[in-house]
Write a protein that holds these residues in place. Sequence first.
Motif, PDB file in Angstrom:
ATOM      1  N   LEU A 123       0.829  -1.187   0.000  1.00  0.00           N
ATOM      2  CA  LEU A 123       0.000   0.000   0.000  1.00  0.00           C
ATOM      3  C   LEU A 123       0.876   1.255   0.000  1.00  0.00           C
ATOM      4  O   LEU A 123       1.846   1.357   0.751  1.00  0.00           O
ATOM      5  CB  LEU A 123      -0.920   0.029   1.229  1.00  0.00           C
ATOM      6  CG  LEU A 123      -1.992  -1.066   1.302  1.00  0.00           C
ATOM      7  CD1 LEU A 123      -2.898  -0.838   2.509  1.00  0.00           C
ATOM      8  CD2 LEU A 123      -2.826  -1.109   0.022  1.00  0.00           C
ATOM      9  N   VAL A 124       0.511   2.196  -0.871  1.00  0.00           N
ATOM     10  CA  VAL A 124       1.192   3.485  -0.923  1.00  0.00           C
ATOM     11  C   VAL A 124       0.132   4.570  -0.835  1.00  0.00           C
ATOM     12  O   VAL A 124      -1.052   4.336  -1.099  1.00  0.00           O
ATOM     13  CB  VAL A 124       2.024   3.657  -2.210  1.00  0.00           C
ATOM     14  CG1 VAL A 124       3.100   2.591  -2.303  1.00  0.00           C
ATOM     15  CG2 VAL A 124       1.120   3.632  -3.446  1.00  0.00           C
ATOM     16  N   VAL A 125       0.556   5.770  -0.464  1.00  0.00           N
ATOM     17  CA  VAL A 125      -0.345   6.914  -0.417  1.00  0.00           C
ATOM     18  C   VAL A 125       0.069   7.884  -1.513  1.00  0.00           C
ATOM     19  O   VAL A 125       1.235   8.289  -1.592  1.00  0.00           O
ATOM     20  CB  VAL A 125      -0.304   7.613   0.954  1.00  0.00           C
ATOM     21  CG1 VAL A 125      -1.154   8.892   0.925  1.00  0.00           C
ATOM     22  CG2 VAL A 125      -0.804   6.685   2.051  1.00  0.00           C
ATOM     23  N   ALA A 126      -0.889   8.227  -2.371  1.00  0.00           N
ATOM     24  CA  ALA A 126      -0.657   9.242  -3.402  1.00  0.00           C
ATOM     25  C   ALA A 126      -1.061  10.595  -2.834  1.00  0.00           C
ATOM     26  O   ALA A 126      -2.199  10.778  -2.402  1.00  0.00           O
ATOM     27  CB  ALA A 126      -1.473   8.926  -4.652  1.00  0.00           C
ATOM     28  N   VAL A 127      -0.108  11.528  -2.796  1.00  0.00           N
ATOM     29  CA  VAL A 127      -0.331  12.872  -2.268  1.00  0.00           C
ATOM     30  C   VAL A 127      -0.231  13.860  -3.425  1.00  0.00           C
ATOM     31  O   VAL A 127       0.694  13.780  -4.242  1.00  0.00           O
ATOM     32  CB  VAL A 127       0.700  13.216  -1.173  1.00  0.00           C
ATOM     33  CG1 VAL A 127       0.489  14.638  -0.653  1.00  0.00           C
ATOM     34  CG2 VAL A 127       0.610  12.213  -0.024  1.00  0.00           C
ATOM     35  N   GLY A 128      -1.159  14.784  -3.500  1.00  0.00           N
ATOM     36  CA  GLY A 128      -1.177  15.737  -4.604  1.00  0.00           C
ATOM     37  C   GLY A 128      -0.035  16.730  -4.540  1.00  0.00           C
ATOM     38  O   GLY A 128       0.278  17.279  -3.487  1.00  0.00           O
ATOM     39  N   ARG A 129       0.607  16.945  -5.684  1.00  0.00           N
ATOM     40  CA  ARG A 129       1.657  17.940  -5.834  1.00  0.00           C
ATOM     41  C   ARG A 129       1.495  18.609  -7.199  1.00  0.00           C
ATOM     42  O   ARG A 129       0.953  18.009  -8.133  1.00  0.00           O
ATOM     43  CB  ARG A 129       3.049  17.311  -5.724  1.00  0.00           C
ATOM     44  CG  ARG A 129       3.420  16.847  -4.319  1.00  0.00           C
ATOM     45  CD  ARG A 129       3.652  18.056  -3.404  1.00  0.00           C
ATOM     46  NE  ARG A 129       4.050  17.653  -2.060  1.00  0.00           N
ATOM     47  CZ  ARG A 129       3.217  17.537  -1.042  1.00  0.00           C
ATOM     48  NH1 ARG A 129       1.922  17.776  -1.222  1.00  0.00           N
ATOM     49  NH2 ARG A 129       3.641  17.195   0.152  1.00  0.00           N
ATOM     50  N   GLY A 130       1.955  19.837  -7.324  1.00  0.00           N
ATOM     51  CA  GLY A 130       1.791  20.569  -8.568  1.00  0.00           C
ATOM     52  C   GLY A 130       2.447  19.903  -9.753  1.00  0.00           C
ATOM     53  O   GLY A 130       1.984  20.008 -10.889  1.00  0.00           O
ATOM     54  N   HIS A 131       3.537  19.185  -9.526  1.00  0.00           N
ATOM     55  CA  HIS A 131       4.264  18.522 -10.610  1.00  0.00           C
ATOM     56  C   HIS A 131       3.798  17.096 -10.842  1.00  0.00           C
ATOM     57  O   HIS A 131       4.352  16.376 -11.666  1.00  0.00           O
ATOM     58  CB  HIS A 131       5.761  18.515 -10.298  1.00  0.00           C
ATOM     59  CG  HIS A 131       6.077  18.005  -8.913  1.00  0.00           C
ATOM     60  ND1 HIS A 131       5.995  16.666  -8.578  1.00  0.00           N
ATOM     61  CD2 HIS A 131       6.444  18.668  -7.789  1.00  0.00           C
ATOM     62  CE1 HIS A 131       6.313  16.515  -7.296  1.00  0.00           C
ATOM     63  NE2 HIS A 131       6.592  17.716  -6.792  1.00  0.00           N
ATOM     64  N   GLY A 132       2.760  16.659 -10.107  1.00  0.00           N
ATOM     65  CA  GLY A 132       2.258  15.301 -10.242  1.00  0.00           C
ATOM     66  C   GLY A 132       2.198  14.618  -8.890  1.00  0.00           C
ATOM     67  O   GLY A 132       2.831  15.067  -7.925  1.00  0.00           O
ATOM     68  N   PRO A 133       1.437  13.525  -8.776  1.00  0.00           N
ATOM     69  CA  PRO A 133       1.273  12.843  -7.495  1.00  0.00           C
ATOM     70  C   PRO A 133       2.596  12.348  -6.920  1.00  0.00           C
ATOM     71  O   PRO A 133       3.465  11.853  -7.637  1.00  0.00           O
ATOM     72  CB  PRO A 133       0.344  11.670  -7.831  1.00  0.00           C
ATOM     73  CG  PRO A 133      -0.359  12.077  -9.079  1.00  0.00           C
ATOM     74  CD  PRO A 133       0.632  12.894  -9.848  1.00  0.00           C
ATOM     75  N   LEU A 134       2.741  12.496  -5.614  1.00  0.00           N
ATOM     76  CA  LEU A 134       3.881  11.951  -4.876  1.00  0.00           C
ATOM     77  C   LEU A 134       3.429  10.645  -4.241  1.00  0.00           C
ATOM     78  O   LEU A 134       2.432  10.617  -3.506  1.00  0.00           O
ATOM     79  CB  LEU A 134       4.324  12.944  -3.796  1.00  0.00           C
ATOM     80  CG  LEU A 134       5.377  12.450  -2.799  1.00  0.00           C
ATOM     81  CD1 LEU A 134       6.710  12.222  -3.497  1.00  0.00           C
ATOM     82  CD2 LEU A 134       5.531  13.460  -1.654  1.00  0.00           C
ATOM     83  N   LEU A 135       4.113   9.550  -4.524  1.00  0.00           N
ATOM     84  CA  LEU A 135       3.753   8.242  -3.988  1.00  0.00           C
ATOM     85  C   LEU A 135       4.687   7.899  -2.832  1.00  0.00           C
ATOM     86  O   LEU A 135       5.911   7.872  -2.986  1.00  0.00           O
ATOM     87  CB  LEU A 135       3.845   7.165  -5.066  1.00  0.00           C
ATOM     88  CG  LEU A 135       2.955   7.360  -6.303  1.00  0.00           C
ATOM     89  CD1 LEU A 135       3.130   6.205  -7.291  1.00  0.00           C
ATOM     90  CD2 LEU A 135       1.487   7.480  -5.894  1.00  0.00           C
TER      91      LEU A 135
END
Length: 661
Positions: free
Chosen positions: A564-576
């Motif tokens: 399981l990973v968490v995708a976090v929103g960032r301006g340059h694309g999701p951070l996993l």
Amino acid sequence: MSAPSTTPADGAVGAERAATRVRSATGLLREFNALGLLRAADVHVARRLGAVAGEDDERVLLAVALAVRAVRHGSVVLHLRQAPATVVPEDEEDTGAVGVVQAPWPEPVAWLRAVRASVLTAVHDEPPAAEGAFAGGPARPVHVVDDGLWLDRYWRLEVAVAEDLRRRAARAPAHDVQRVREVLDRLWPGEAEPSDQRRAAEVCLRSGVAVLGGGPGTGKTTTVARLLAALHDLAGDGTPPRVALAAPTGKAAARLTEAVTAAAGSAGVFTPQQAAFLAGASASTLHRLLGLRPGSVRARYDAEHRLPHDVVVVDEASMVGLGVVARLLAALRPQAQLVLVGDPDQLASVEVGAVLADLVAPALAAPAPDVPALDVPALDVAAADAPAGSAAATSGAGGAVADGVALLRTTHRFTAGGPIAELARAVRAGDAGAVVDVLRSGAEGVEFHEVAEDEPVAGAALEVVRAEVVARAREVVDAARRGDAEAALTSLDAHRVLCAHRRGGRGVSHWSALAHRWSVEELGVRPRPDGRYVGLPVIVTTNDASVGVFNGDTGVVLDSGGDLVVAVGRGHGPLLVPIARLAAVEPVHAMTVHRSQGSQFGAVTVLAAPARSPLATREMLYTAVTRARHRVRVVGSVEAVTVAVGRPLARATGLAARLGP
């Protein structure tokens, strides 16, 4: 004194009160503690100060305990005359279930006379603004002006902040007028009349300490980017100014960095040199900027070790408390410029004070002076919807702190004159009738589901919320199962349930549990033993710079090769980020309005705080409804909405009076 009485408490409330009971307390302290109006810490501080100073008047000790309580609730000063109306049981504040409490309040005149005569207090008969020395008079634990009580630490902080701000306001930056005009003309080309953003940038360029205020979508970040570009061009020796960008939280700092660096790519606005300057911008938290370490009271930068920057820009300044502002001002070089950016109508900091609102207050109260602003008339950057007779901004160089205040009122995010903009304006103006009219208008983008004060949310109102929550959750889960992190995050921010309270029938705990149950029942998700599943929305609750996530970041759980990973929103694309790497995450089916500050969602469902709740305030409702870009749904009673609109946040400070003309 009358005997205390209260409404029956349930088991949870009774247990909580028992846990904060001071059994050795006597007199008024014991009675107020038993009623839940004081916590153990309040009582212990008052008793200890009384024992050290030889003060045994129970009325004085009660006042000191209430002053300690006021600080815990964000106020810098306690006004004795207002205490019976504003002090409610501690364990009921977060649920809204405030019952009637008959407390043995002392007779007001005799109470104040006893406090002013106490050995614990230093009495100041001059207005707070007239105090000059940092020491603020005799070294006493409590300071009194009229009926206001300050604990010594916060009295001194307020005096220090006011004096520093006044000094900086009197020391305006020296920029050539013609040069400033040319720079602003290039950054805001083709304007027949100077826009409010250009005028606000001008105020900031001319002020040693400036406030750039405005609601969501008014262009604060756009103005900041162009302001930085202007400062780059105005550098006298050609060397770019040393600029620090900061925010109170890691999440806000990350968003500020993304916004400024994204602005660098605006075609036709910036020169290559300006674009490169903006592209290299990086914001940090205020704690990191100052070098404050967890668990330590010392900072790397302070009055003896100054920050090296020429300009410091602080975003989301409404969330910054008095203590942090005092540290920041002490660490700034005398000639450095400070620009505070934020929405003064939003909720104040969870810490003590309401600094941004205090800085704006004198500017709104004073008439705008007839001072030319370069080649345009006297500055007024507010739109016509500003309160009648107010001065939303003033102009001048080297004057009062109010001269550096510029408020943006032109909203670009909402449709001009649309219902959300009308709703926000009416809330900000305190016009309860207009607020109810907009909510009941049936206009596209605004919904009002009326639920009586003492009734649970049920029937049609509950089904509407359920349908919205389930529809958005289905989109999130489907995208997460496909491994489409970007689509999952977009769907996550399409709707959010916002609550004033954490507990109770209108609180986050209740609505998060409902949303989780609906997801399990209707989406077929199968949570693991730890409650997590692919598509679970989560919020990060601690900063972790090592993996690039911050307190307040939201994300979605995905599967990555069985982990399981968490995708976090960032301006340059999701951070996993592997979920095992995150120190603390919680489900975020619903969130408090406080936590939502700085965020925007496609639609919001606002569970209005009950009318009797102390959290039913104008700032709470304004912050909640302005989180929405396209649609606002308010669930609650007309009484709750009316009371909230008519009740400004009861956070007492003395800073605005100290900064007044």
